[in-house]
Write an enzyme that holds these catalytic residues in place. Sequence first.
Site, PDB file in Angstrom:
ATOM      1  N   CYS A   1       0.579  -1.381   0.050  1.00  0.00           N
ATOM      2  CA  CYS A   1       0.061  -0.029  -0.013  1.00  0.00           C
ATOM      3  C   CYS A   1       0.928   1.228   0.096  1.00  0.00           C
ATOM      4  O   CYS A   1       1.374   1.691   0.873  1.00  0.00           O
ATOM      5  CB  CYS A   1      -0.873  -0.095   1.101  1.00  0.00           C
ATOM      6  SG  CYS A   1      -1.756   1.443   1.282  1.00  0.00           S
TER       7      CYS A   1
ATOM      8  N   CYS B   1      -0.510   3.843   2.061  1.00  0.00           N
ATOM      9  CA  CYS B   1      -0.400   3.957   3.644  1.00  0.00           C
ATOM     10  C   CYS B   1       1.001   4.193   4.047  1.00  0.00           C
ATOM     11  O   CYS B   1       1.170   4.787   5.127  1.00  0.00           O
ATOM     12  CB  CYS B   1      -0.833   2.477   3.729  1.00  0.00           C
ATOM     13  SG  CYS B   1      -2.269   1.942   3.281  1.00  0.00           S
ATOM     14  N   ASP B   2       2.006   3.750   3.354  1.00  0.00           N
ATOM     15  CA  ASP B   2       3.183   3.839   3.699  1.00  0.00           C
ATOM     16  C   ASP B   2       4.348   4.692   2.953  1.00  0.00           C
ATOM     17  O   ASP B   2       5.424   4.660   3.398  1.00  0.00           O
ATOM     18  CB  ASP B   2       3.902   2.404   3.787  1.00  0.00           C
ATOM     19  CG  ASP B   2       3.011   1.407   4.392  1.00  0.00           C
ATOM     20  OD1 ASP B   2       2.427   1.713   5.614  1.00  0.00           O
ATOM     21  OD2 ASP B   2       2.754  -0.038   4.031  1.00  0.00           O
TER      22      ASP B   2
END
Length: 304
Positions: free
Chosen positions: A130, A133-134
């Site tokens: 992701c 996300c990261d």
Amino acid sequence: MYDLIILGGGPAGLTAGLYAARSRLKTVLIEKTYLGGQIVNTYQLENYPGYEEISGADLIAKMEAQVRKHGLEIVNEDVESLDITGDVKKVKTSNKTYEAKAIILAMGATPKKLGVPNEDRFIGAGISFCATCDGAFYRDATVAVIGGGNTAVEDALYLTKFAKKVYIIHRRNELRATKIEQEKAFANEKIEFIWDTVVVDVEGEYGVERLKLKNVKTGGESTLNVDGVFVAIGYAPNTELVKGIVDLDEYGYIMTDDDMRTNIPGVFAAGDIRHKSLRQVITAAGDGATAAYVAEKYIDSVKK
């Protein structure tokens, strides 16, 4: 006893829930984690009608507010087993058993892994599925994205907001992404392509430090120093609960007709879990609308 149970809270499930709630069907939507599914991790949508651009999270927030306004019941529980071949469809969760006259399967799909020896060791320590996300953890770092489809290219473009260098590693010599996404990637000076290549292992002491690569045409092996790797090589349908119950294609996706019916009366499927040619937010929403509409007709027929 419910009229309808919906499994999955992505765009397909939420749209089905909207149509069912507005039709005054007694409906419960069961989602084991958070609403939205994969689309929550998309930082920018440009192809959803009505929005020139919107993040996946914002779109899902609007969908959630809309379904709750119309009274859809939503519960967060993990489904343990299904009994859906009879007239009464039963869903057993960790808390209770739900019963309904019909059910819509909208559990979506899960990102595929690379399948290399050290992959599990580095998940969360340099391997991510992701980018949105990261990505922010990799400011001024060097990262690699594995894959050649829309998700891979979109992830790479997003990562250029943070990383100083982004490699796209693809097993073929051309991308599968749409032309407009390809044009953006080729024009971005931070992105470099490594063609005809696969990852054979991930190495590092406490986190990802380098990738072992193999050229699929020459067989030659090499290493690439990176601080992180983002895997975007496709998805596997979340059909474990229905294997041996509903008909699946060779890849594990649920087979349906154009009205989202499976081979079992009263059981419908919608969204990325279904066998079809295009998996996008708008097609998932369309599936959900159709599934709820046809499910309502089915429920009316069994009531008579």
